[in-house]
Design a protein around this motif. Sequence first.
Motif, short mmCIF file in Angstrom:
data_model
loop_
_atom_site.label_atom_id
_atom_site.label_comp_id
_atom_site.label_asym_id
_atom_site.label_seq_id
_atom_site.Cartn_x
_atom_site.Cartn_y
_atom_site.Cartn_z
N LEU A 303 3.79 -12.88 -19.02
CA LEU A 303 4.35 -11.89 -18.09
C LEU A 303 5.55 -12.42 -17.31
CD1 LEU A 303 1.14 -10.32 -16.46
CD2 LEU A 303 2.70 -9.25 -18.09
N ALA A 304 5.67 -13.75 -17.23
CA ALA A 304 6.73 -14.35 -16.40
C ALA A 304 7.75 -15.06 -17.27
CB ALA A 304 6.11 -15.33 -15.42
N THR A 305 8.96 -15.22 -16.74
CA THR A 305 10.01 -15.89 -17.52
C THR A 305 9.76 -17.39 -17.61
OG1 THR A 305 11.50 -14.25 -16.63
CG2 THR A 305 12.52 -16.10 -17.71
N ARG A 306 9.20 -17.96 -16.54
CA ARG A 306 9.06 -19.41 -16.49
C ARG A 306 7.66 -19.82 -16.92
NH1 ARG A 306 12.80 -21.43 -11.64
NH2 ARG A 306 12.69 -23.26 -12.94
N VAL A 307 7.62 -20.81 -17.83
CA VAL A 307 6.37 -21.20 -18.49
C VAL A 307 5.37 -21.82 -17.51
CG1 VAL A 307 5.36 -22.71 -20.26
CG2 VAL A 307 7.58 -21.61 -20.66
N GLY A 308 4.14 -21.35 -17.58
CA GLY A 308 3.03 -22.00 -16.87
C GLY A 308 2.95 -21.72 -15.38
N ARG A 309 3.84 -20.86 -14.88
CA ARG A 309 3.77 -20.55 -13.44
C ARG A 309 2.90 -19.30 -13.29
NH1 ARG A 309 8.78 -22.60 -11.46
NH2 ARG A 309 9.16 -24.49 -12.66
N LEU A 310 1.62 -19.48 -13.42
CA LEU A 310 0.74 -18.32 -13.41
C LEU A 310 0.51 -17.82 -11.99
CD1 LEU A 310 -1.96 -19.19 -16.06
CD2 LEU A 310 0.41 -18.58 -16.35
N VAL A 311 0.42 -16.50 -11.89
CA VAL A 311 0.09 -15.91 -10.60
C VAL A 311 -1.42 -15.66 -10.63
CG1 VAL A 311 0.50 -13.91 -9.10
CG2 VAL A 311 2.36 -14.85 -10.52
N ALA A 312 -2.14 -16.26 -9.66
CA ALA A 312 -3.61 -16.22 -9.68
C ALA A 312 -4.13 -14.78 -9.77
CB ALA A 312 -4.15 -16.92 -8.45
N SER A 313 -3.49 -13.85 -9.04
CA SER A 313 -3.99 -12.46 -9.06
C SER A 313 -3.80 -11.83 -10.45
CB SER A 313 -3.31 -11.63 -7.98
OG SER A 313 -1.91 -11.67 -8.19
N ASP A 314 -2.74 -12.24 -11.18
CA ASP A 314 -2.55 -11.74 -12.56
C ASP A 314 -3.69 -12.23 -13.44
OD1 ASP A 314 -0.16 -10.50 -12.06
OD2 ASP A 314 1.10 -12.09 -12.91
N VAL A 315 -4.04 -13.52 -13.27
CA VAL A 315 -5.09 -14.11 -14.12
C VAL A 315 -6.41 -13.38 -13.87
CG1 VAL A 315 -6.38 -16.22 -14.68
CG2 VAL A 315 -3.94 -16.36 -14.17
N THR A 316 -6.74 -13.14 -12.61
CA THR A 316 -8.00 -12.47 -12.27
C THR A 316 -8.02 -11.04 -12.83
OG1 THR A 316 -7.95 -13.74 -10.24
CG2 THR A 316 -9.50 -11.92 -10.31
N ARG A 317 -6.92 -10.34 -12.65
CA ARG A 317 -6.86 -8.95 -13.14
C ARG A 317 -6.96 -8.92 -14.67
NH1 ARG A 317 -2.42 -6.66 -15.01
NH2 ARG A 317 -1.07 -8.21 -14.06
N LEU A 318 -6.19 -9.79 -15.33
CA LEU A 318 -6.19 -9.79 -16.79
C LEU A 318 -7.54 -10.23 -17.36
CD1 LEU A 318 -2.64 -11.31 -17.25
CD2 LEU A 318 -3.34 -9.03 -18.00
N ALA A 319 -8.19 -11.20 -16.69
CA ALA A 319 -9.50 -11.67 -17.19
C ALA A 319 -10.49 -10.51 -17.24
CB ALA A 319 -10.02 -12.79 -16.30
N ALA A 320 -10.39 -9.60 -16.26
CA ALA A 320 -11.30 -8.44 -16.25
C ALA A 320 -10.97 -7.48 -17.39
CB ALA A 320 -11.22 -7.74 -14.91
N GLU A 321 -9.75 -7.54 -17.90
CA GLU A 321 -9.32 -6.61 -18.96
C GLU A 321 -9.44 -7.20 -20.37
OE1 GLU A 321 -5.40 -5.11 -18.07
OE2 GLU A 321 -5.92 -4.92 -15.96
N VAL A 322 -9.76 -8.51 -20.46
CA VAL A 322 -9.90 -9.13 -21.79
C VAL A 322 -11.26 -8.72 -22.36
CG1 VAL A 322 -10.16 -11.34 -23.01
CG2 VAL A 322 -8.45 -11.12 -21.19
N ALA A 323 -11.27 -8.24 -23.60
CA ALA A 323 -12.55 -7.88 -24.24
C ALA A 323 -13.02 -9.06 -25.08
CB ALA A 323 -12.35 -6.65 -25.11
N VAL A 324 -14.20 -9.60 -24.78
CA VAL A 324 -14.72 -10.73 -25.55
C VAL A 324 -15.97 -10.28 -26.31
CG1 VAL A 324 -15.60 -13.11 -25.44
CG2 VAL A 324 -13.89 -12.35 -23.79
N HIS A 325 -15.98 -10.54 -27.61
CA HIS A 325 -17.13 -10.16 -28.44
C HIS A 325 -17.65 -11.39 -29.17
CE1 HIS A 325 -15.93 -6.01 -27.96
NE2 HIS A 325 -14.70 -6.37 -28.30
N GLN A 326 -18.96 -11.52 -29.22
CA GLN A 326 -19.52 -12.56 -30.10
C GLN A 326 -19.43 -12.01 -31.52
OE1 GLN A 326 -23.26 -14.27 -29.01
NE2 GLN A 326 -23.17 -15.72 -30.72
N ILE A 327 -19.04 -12.85 -32.46
CA ILE A 327 -18.89 -12.33 -33.82
C ILE A 327 -19.73 -13.16 -34.77
CG2 ILE A 327 -16.72 -11.04 -33.94
CD1 ILE A 327 -15.21 -13.56 -34.08
N GLY A 328 -20.31 -12.48 -35.74
CA GLY A 328 -21.12 -13.17 -36.72
C GLY A 328 -20.22 -14.04 -37.57
#
Length: 330
Positions: A303-328
């Motif tokens: 989301l940002a131009t500069r590498v690795g400068r994560l915004v904590a609120s972005d990480v929290t919001r995106l983590a809630a939107e990531v769909a994780v499935h266990q797969i056989g």
Amino acid sequence: MSSSPVTTAGLSPLSTLCITPNVALDRTLVVPRFTLGGACRADHVYTTIGGRGLNVARTLASLAKANHSAGFIGGASGNMAARSAAAEGLTATWSHIGGETRASLIILTGPTEAGPAQATIITEPGPVITDREWAQFEADVTQLAHGRSAVCICGSMPPGSPPSARQRLQAVVAGHGRPVWVDSGGESLAQANIAPTLGLKLNAEEAAAATARPVQTVTDALSAAQWLAARGIARVAITLGSQGAVLVVGHKGWYARPPAIVARNPVGSGDCFLAGLVAALGEGSRSDDALRLATACGTANALATRVGRLVASDVTRLAAEVAVHQIGLL
Ligand SMILES: O=P(O)(O)OC[C@H]1O[C@](O)(CO)[C@@H](O)[C@@H]1O
């Protein structure tokens, strides 16, 4: 060659050691209209220390996780790189060399109505390391690894490194059952000391090279990760860009799908992914939760131009939107 005196005094023992043998000075040009062979103008230029382990370290720092970096540094570009790390508040112990730290050129263009952002990255091979410099580096890293919660060995090896450079680094940092993550190109499996603590993080291209099979889809990535896990690698993560990532641990596998975003800079998202994985696992998170955080970190980076400068609120919001499935497993 001279080497910084290595001291672990005052360093948090629970920190992750991020080893980047081939440090780079990353010069990122934001070029709205980039054409190959054309005369193009950049709107913005950013120069920072780079290399995969440095991106892991700065991501850990933005997640408020302790970290320390090690790598070779040399010449004027090496001094600039070291100053850039210090200015960002990254702690590091550099092994000084006679050669010149390499530069990487990153050209960013877009996103536009016509398509997503494109990143073109040109990396130099790096300085030639002498036998004596390598021996000093191994000694430095051995000392620095003492008492760490995890160690990441990241990126390409500079020319002159011994043929079994990664194996040697893995051997000197192994101990006390701490996780050791290797994040590098196609020869990494051949050069990995298969150990119950080993984690391997690859992108699709690297996974294809390591397994000699195409890796384009989630099913391909799962099959490649399973193949690598069957060879005794404790944890295998393969990232697939905007398609997400898979993680195989023993006989279990998970797939994480990130939310759709307008990416501005995909460079380093795999490094940020690894940082999220290491941070979550270091806190005792379950594999699926660790994969969720890792995927959120990789996505937040884009989301940002500069590498690795994560915004904590972005990480929290995106983590809630990531769909994780266990797969056989296949
Ligand atoms: O170590 P490698 O694979 O040559 O890649 C180094 C480049 O990749 C990055 O780490 C991005 O992943 C840059 O910061 C760096 O210039």
